[in-house]
Structures are given as structure tokens and as C-alpha cells.
Design a protein around this motif. Structure first.
Motif, PDB file in Angstrom:
ATOM      1  N   SER A 183      17.511  52.118  27.415  1.00 45.70           N
ATOM      2  CA  SER A 183      16.175  51.904  27.974  1.00 45.70           C
ATOM      3  C   SER A 183      15.864  50.419  28.086  1.00 45.70           C
ATOM      4  O   SER A 183      15.342  49.951  29.107  1.00 45.70           O
ATOM      5  CB  SER A 183      15.130  52.595  27.100  1.00 45.70           C
ATOM      6  OG  SER A 183      13.839  52.317  27.579  1.00 45.70           O
ATOM      7  N   ARG A 184      16.192  49.664  27.053  1.00 49.58           N
ATOM      8  CA  ARG A 184      15.925  48.219  27.074  1.00 49.58           C
ATOM      9  C   ARG A 184      16.800  47.518  28.106  1.00 49.58           C
ATOM     10  O   ARG A 184      16.345  46.601  28.788  1.00 49.58           O
ATOM     11  CB  ARG A 184      16.167  47.607  25.706  1.00 49.58           C
ATOM     12  CG  ARG A 184      15.137  48.003  24.653  1.00 49.58           C
ATOM     13  CD  ARG A 184      13.817  47.329  24.788  1.00 49.58           C
ATOM     14  NE  ARG A 184      13.333  46.356  23.857  1.00 49.58           N
ATOM     15  CZ  ARG A 184      13.657  46.123  22.613  1.00 49.58           C
ATOM     16  NH1 ARG A 184      14.606  46.739  22.022  1.00 49.58           N
ATOM     17  NH2 ARG A 184      13.038  45.210  21.924  1.00 49.58           N
ATOM     18  N   ARG A 224      15.760  45.336  31.464  1.00 42.96           N
ATOM     19  CA  ARG A 224      16.313  44.024  31.849  1.00 42.96           C
ATOM     20  C   ARG A 224      16.808  44.053  33.285  1.00 42.96           C
ATOM     21  O   ARG A 224      16.555  43.137  34.069  1.00 42.96           O
ATOM     22  CB  ARG A 224      17.455  43.637  30.892  1.00 42.96           C
ATOM     23  CG  ARG A 224      18.263  42.419  31.312  1.00 42.96           C
ATOM     24  CD  ARG A 224      17.455  41.138  31.187  1.00 42.96           C
ATOM     25  NE  ARG A 224      18.288  39.982  31.399  1.00 42.96           N
ATOM     26  CZ  ARG A 224      18.070  39.071  32.354  1.00 42.96           C
ATOM     27  NH1 ARG A 224      17.053  39.197  33.184  1.00 42.96           N
ATOM     28  NH2 ARG A 224      18.861  38.031  32.473  1.00 42.96           N
ATOM     29  N   ILE A 225      17.512  45.122  33.643  1.00 41.84           N
ATOM     30  CA  ILE A 225      18.044  45.233  35.004  1.00 41.84           C
ATOM     31  C   ILE A 225      16.913  45.307  36.026  1.00 41.84           C
ATOM     32  O   ILE A 225      17.028  44.769  37.138  1.00 41.84           O
ATOM     33  CB  ILE A 225      18.975  46.459  35.118  1.00 41.84           C
ATOM     34  CG1 ILE A 225      20.225  46.248  34.249  1.00 41.84           C
ATOM     35  CG2 ILE A 225      19.373  46.711  36.566  1.00 41.84           C
ATOM     36  CD1 ILE A 225      21.082  47.496  34.090  1.00 41.84           C
ATOM     37  N   THR A 242      27.499  50.451  36.099  1.00 44.15           N
ATOM     38  CA  THR A 242      26.247  50.676  35.387  1.00 44.15           C
ATOM     39  C   THR A 242      25.727  52.081  35.668  1.00 44.15           C
ATOM     40  O   THR A 242      25.331  52.803  34.741  1.00 44.15           O
ATOM     41  CB  THR A 242      25.212  49.603  35.771  1.00 44.15           C
ATOM     42  OG1 THR A 242      25.743  48.314  35.421  1.00 44.15           O
ATOM     43  CG2 THR A 242      23.892  49.823  35.068  1.00 44.15           C
ATOM     44  N   ALA A 243      25.752  52.489  36.927  1.00 41.63           N
ATOM     45  CA  ALA A 243      25.335  53.857  37.273  1.00 41.63           C
ATOM     46  C   ALA A 243      26.207  54.867  36.538  1.00 41.63           C
ATOM     47  O   ALA A 243      25.710  55.846  35.969  1.00 41.63           O
ATOM     48  CB  ALA A 243      25.420  54.062  38.784  1.00 41.63           C
ATOM     49  N   LEU A 283      15.530  52.858  37.463  1.00 41.34           N
ATOM     50  CA  LEU A 283      16.815  52.161  37.506  1.00 41.34           C
ATOM     51  C   LEU A 283      17.700  52.720  38.612  1.00 41.34           C
ATOM     52  O   LEU A 283      18.257  51.964  39.414  1.00 41.34           O
ATOM     53  CB  LEU A 283      17.534  52.259  36.160  1.00 41.34           C
ATOM     54  CG  LEU A 283      18.942  51.666  36.125  1.00 41.34           C
ATOM     55  CD1 LEU A 283      18.894  50.160  36.372  1.00 41.34           C
ATOM     56  CD2 LEU A 283      19.623  51.989  34.806  1.00 41.34           C
ATOM     57  N   MET A 284      17.834  54.025  38.652  1.00 36.35           N
ATOM     58  CA  MET A 284      18.694  54.631  39.668  1.00 36.35           C
ATOM     59  C   MET A 284      18.159  54.368  41.074  1.00 36.35           C
ATOM     60  O   MET A 284      18.927  54.239  42.020  1.00 36.35           O
ATOM     61  CB  MET A 284      18.869  56.126  39.398  1.00 36.35           C
ATOM     62  CG  MET A 284      19.583  56.420  38.075  1.00 36.35           C
ATOM     63  SD  MET A 284      21.161  55.564  37.834  1.00 36.35           S
ATOM     64  CE  MET A 284      22.198  56.516  38.934  1.00 36.35           C
TER      65      MET A 284
END
Length: 164
Positions: A95-96, A100-101, A118-119, A132-133
Motif C-alpha cells: 500500500s505504501r 509512492r508510485i 510492478t503490475a 495504481l492499476m
């Protein structure tokens, strides 16, 4: 040392156990910078060594205030890849890292391979982070012609696995 052994694909369980013991000695992990965290996590994952105490210490160090802001795209990607490769689901860490991303401009510093990895990492540990996704999907559309077959397969698998 761990990175060198992993790079050469030489697995010495006794040495790696001693290195993990040293790294987890009180206060020692606090001297690690982001590259050392990333390289250590990558080395153990590359060699398939699942040292719970070491990985917990690496995660704790990464979660210390301000630490992630000093991480590069490569160190972030290698760290989440290592945790996923070892099958270690650390929701707080992931989550953190996602936070950041998601900071403006950070994902733009990733290579297409790093975005795909990463995915893959998030899908491998079963963590569905829709914001994120979403930004990964946008970025992959921009870089689609720079992806190789493995990147395409990993990204498609990640999105399908997470039902995104």
C-alpha cells in the motif's frame, strides 16, 4: 555479497543465513539505504531463499518515515518483485509503495519493463489497488510499442488476475 552470489546464481544457504543474521542484528538494518534494501530483497528472491525475519526487517526499514521518498523506480520495482517472487504478501508495504508510485511524475521514471513487473508483483500477491492499476494501464498504453512479449504477457496476466 548476497547480490553478487545471486547475480552469479550461486546459492550458499549457510552464507545467506549468516548474512541475514547480520542484517537483522539490532540497529544494523537502519543503516541500509534504498539500493541496499532492494539488492538484498532481490538477491534472496532470485535465489529462492525465503527468510521471514530478513524480509520483515527489509519491509520495516522501507516503511520508516521518509524512506520511500528516496527510492528510485528500480528500487521500488525490485523490492515489490522480490516480495511477490517469495510469495510474501505484505499489505502495508504494498500500500505504501503504491502511494509512492501514485505521486505525480514518479511512474514516468519507470521503464516499461518495471511497470510490467510492478503490475505482476501486485497480482502475484493478490493485492488489487485500483488507483495504481489505473495509472499502470494509462502508462502501458503510452509504451505499448516498447513492450516485449514477456512484458505484454505479465501485464495481461496481472490485469486478468486482479479482474481490473
Amino acid at each position: 555479497t548476497a547480490w553478487a552470489f545471486a547475480t552469479l546464481n550461486v546459492r550458499d544457504d549457510t552464507l545467506m543465513a549468516h548474512l541475514a543474521y547480520r542484517a537483522t542484528a539490532p540497529g544494523f538494518i537502519d543503516t541500509f539505504k534504498s539500493q541496499e534494501i532492494s539488492n538484498t530483497a532481490w538477491a534472496y528472491a532470485s535465489l529462492g531463499i525465503r527468510d521471514m525475519a530478513l524480509m520483515a526487517a527489509l519491509a520495516d526499514r522501507t516503511l520508516q518515515d521518509g524512506f520511500l521518498s528516496a527510492c528510485s523506480a528500480q528500487t521500488v520495482t525490485n523490492t515489490v518483485w522480490a516480495f511477490a517472487t517469495l510469495g510474501m504478501r505484505n499489505e502495508v508495504l504494498m500500500s505504501r509503495v503504491a502511494g509512492r508510485i501514485l505521486r505525480k511524475g514518479f511512474l514516468a521514471t519507470f521503464t516499461p519493463r518495471a511497470v510490467a513487473n510492478t503490475a505482476w508483483a501486485y497480482a502475484t500477491v493478490g493485492i488489487r489497488n485500483e488507483p495504481l492499476m489505473g495509472v499502470i494501464a494509462e502508462r502501458m498504453q503510452q509504451d505499448v510499442y516498447e513492450l516485449n512479449a514477456q512484458d505484454v504477457a505479465n501485464t495481461a496476466w496481472a490485469f486478468a488476475t486482479l479482474s481490473v
